[in-house]
Enzyme design. Structure first.
Site, PDB file in Angstrom:
ATOM      1  N   SER A  36       0.885  -1.315  -0.133  1.00 45.72           N
ATOM      2  CA  SER A  36      -0.018   0.026   0.093  1.00 45.72           C
ATOM      3  C   SER A  36       0.924   1.360   0.009  1.00 45.72           C
ATOM      4  CB  SER A  36      -0.975  -0.070   1.064  1.00 45.72           C
ATOM      5  OG  SER A  36      -1.996   0.898   1.112  1.00 45.72           O
ATOM      6  N   ASP A  83      -9.369  -5.210  -5.020  1.00 47.88           N
ATOM      7  CA  ASP A  83      -8.575  -3.962  -4.187  1.00 47.88           C
ATOM      8  C   ASP A  83      -9.044  -2.866  -4.801  1.00 47.88           C
ATOM      9  OD1 ASP A  83      -7.437  -2.379  -2.750  1.00 47.88           O
ATOM     10  OD2 ASP A  83      -5.433  -3.049  -3.233  1.00 47.88           O
ATOM     11  N   HIS A 135      -6.040  -6.508  -1.142  1.00 44.98           N
ATOM     12  CA  HIS A 135      -4.925  -5.286  -0.817  1.00 44.98           C
ATOM     13  C   HIS A 135      -3.753  -6.199  -0.107  1.00 44.98           C
ATOM     14  CE1 HIS A 135      -3.991  -1.501  -0.562  1.00 44.98           C
ATOM     15  NE2 HIS A 135      -3.794  -1.210   0.795  1.00 44.98           N
TER      16      HIS A 135
END
Length: 517
Positions: A198, A450, A475
């Site tokens: 991320s 995601d 994710h």
């Protein structure tokens, strides 16, 4: 509908901006929290989530030594204030390290306490023995224990103290710390590979681009480096969330989509509030006013963390939580009215283990140490395109308004936001041609379930800048600890990443050998 705008996952994430918008057909004021890439936490922490913030059952192999590095406050200025220092925390495991020329795997810390990512990045722990690698997890400045000026309160007292919280400073921290660590170990020839998920994945990719002499490669998982104005479609984030639910059940999607007006109507009068109180068991310190935020959180984060196995990253969840939520809505345990269905759906997200006695809105609870830092980053330079919601979405529609977004940021920080700085500093426009000419050794993973994949690199750029795209992925699922229940597609993603890393290292050692002839 009142909302404080925050970007959070990242990743995850999981981190907010301030602003206002009105929900179509709704009269009840409520706040939506848009989050950072990885962390992605609304300021809605349930009783169960707060009690299990450390996550369930950290594997026994997760053992580390906590160290601190005296880090410079400002790497890019010679003014006297720049020479101030702070203690930056990093966690080290050298159990498997093969010595001075063996690899060092570094995790580029995200927007929160470094333990959260250390305990959940199982891929690195499982790789270390076979590669004889040292593991180093570096905490991001202004988060966790790595806070300048002596305390979090002092660090965020004003713009002069908070102003040193930037991505460029963070990446320079990592590069400086890594170089110092290698020097202290007399391991100047040890190849370093940086990992991140991320926001941490964004930092990992950018670190490889900016400091190729420090790290030989980067594994950037669910890294939305293209999620900035002019690059990403601002409605795509919530389009993916809606499609996730629609793919499981059209009825589930429609119940959620239509529930917002019913919630607004019920919250606007005493009879409706009484019905909500009879359906939802709220915690004593909370009220039914928290329900819209609780539902918003459950929808967004179940889509983001739609992992194929049980997880406890944000809160304990079953395998494929989107499917589980839709199953609860389509086959309610009690009444068949909308609120009974929504109650069953919330139980999936907030009470999977059955340990929570009530639904709560502990809004200012910040168990991962994210809010102050990401509030600042999301309104100064990390202005991600994740705000527009179309009509017919699983969440209430909100037209994207870039001017309103920037005005909200200015009101929040007192500074003019810099929405174009990240793409100026790291690139983004025409990314394929630019990176093909200027970069190498980066693997981008994205799962198409995601929502942050809307800003990810989805096509390979060269033989060494590789995009791994999985339609069923969520994710940074590839970075999680493996499980015997993992589907074959996930196993294959990790096999591919392992082979790529092995190739980078073989090439590095080959080049080193040739250079010393």
């Amino acid at each position: 509908m009142e909302r404080r705008i925050i970007v959070l996952l990242s990743l995850l994430l999981t981190l907010l901006l301030s602003g206002h918008a009105s929900a179509a057909g709704g009269t009840q004021a409520r706040r939506r929290r848009h989050t950072s890439p990885l962390a992605h936490r609304h300021r809605v922490i349930t009783a169960e989530a707060a009690a299990t913030a450390a996550g369930p059952g950290v594997p026994a192999m997760v053992q580390y030594e906590t160290r601190y590095y005296t880090q410079r406050l400002d790497h890019f200025n010679a003014a006297p204030a720049s020479y101030r220092t702070f203690q930056q925390r990093y966690l080290v495991n050298a159990t498997y390290w093969g010595g001075k020329t063996a690899p060092i795997f570094v995790y580029a810390g995200n927007e929160g306490n470094v333990e959260l990512f250390t305990n959940n990045t199982g891929f690195m722990w499982e790789l270390a023995p076979s590669f004889r690698a040292m593991l180093v997890f570096i905490e991001h400045r202004y988060y966790g224990h790595s806070v300048p000026f002596g305390s979090e309160e002092a660090a965020f007292r004003n713009t002069s103290t908070a102003g040193y919280l930037t991505t460029t400073q963070a990446i320079a921290d990592y590069a400086t710390l890594v170089q110092s660590l290698k020097s202290n170990l007399s391991a100047h020839a040890a190849p370093v590979i940086v990992f991140g998920g991320s926001y941490g994945g964004m930092l990992a990719a950018w670190m490889r681009m900016k400091y190729p002499h420090v790290v030989i490669g980067a594994v950037a998982s669910s890294a939305p480096i293209l999620s900035f104005y002019g690059l990403a479609e601002p409605y795509a984030f919530y389009d993916i969330i809606s499609n996730d639910f629609k793919s499981e059940s059209q009825n589930c999607h429609d119940v959620l989509m239509n529930s917002w007006k019913e919630l607004d109507k019920a919250l606007s009068n005493e009879a409706g509030r009484a019905k909500l109180n009879s359906t939802f068991k709220m915690c004593r310190a909370s009220s039914v006013d928290a329900l819209p935020n609780l539902l918003d959180t459950a929808i967004v984060y179940s889509a983001m963390t739609d992992y194929p196995t049980e997880s406890g990253f944000l809160t304990p969840l079953p395998p494929y939580p989107v499917k589980a939520i839709c199953r609860a809505i389509d086959h309610p345990s009690a009444g068949k009215d909308t609120f009974s269905r929504i109650n069953d759906a919330l139980m999936v997200y907030y009470n999977y283990t059955g340990h929570a006695d009530c639904l709560g809105d502990a809004e200012e609870n910040d168990p991962y140490g994210m809010y102050d830092g990401w509030d600042w980053q999301a309104c100064t330079e990390m202005i991600l395109m994740s705000y527009g919601i179309r009509n017919g979405s699983v969440l209430p529609p909100e037209p994207f308004n870039f001017t309103e977004l920037l005005d909200g940021c200015r009101a929040s920080t007192g500074l003019p936001p810099r929405p174009y700085w990240i793409t100026t500093e790291f690139g983004g426009f025409d990314i394929a041609h630019v990176l093909k000419r200027t970069a190498s050794n980066i693997v981008f993973f994205n799962g198409l379930r995601d929502p942050w994949s809307s800003g990810g690199v989805l096509k390979s750029i060269s033989k060494s800048i590789i995009a791994l795209v999985e339609p069923k992925g969520s994710h940074h699922v590839d970075l999680r600890f493996s499980s015997k229940e993992d589907p074959d597609w996930l196993k294959q993603v990790r096999v591919k990443e392992t082979r790529i890393i092995a190739h980078w290292l073989r090439q590095y050692y080959k080049d080193e050998a040739m250079g010393h002839k």
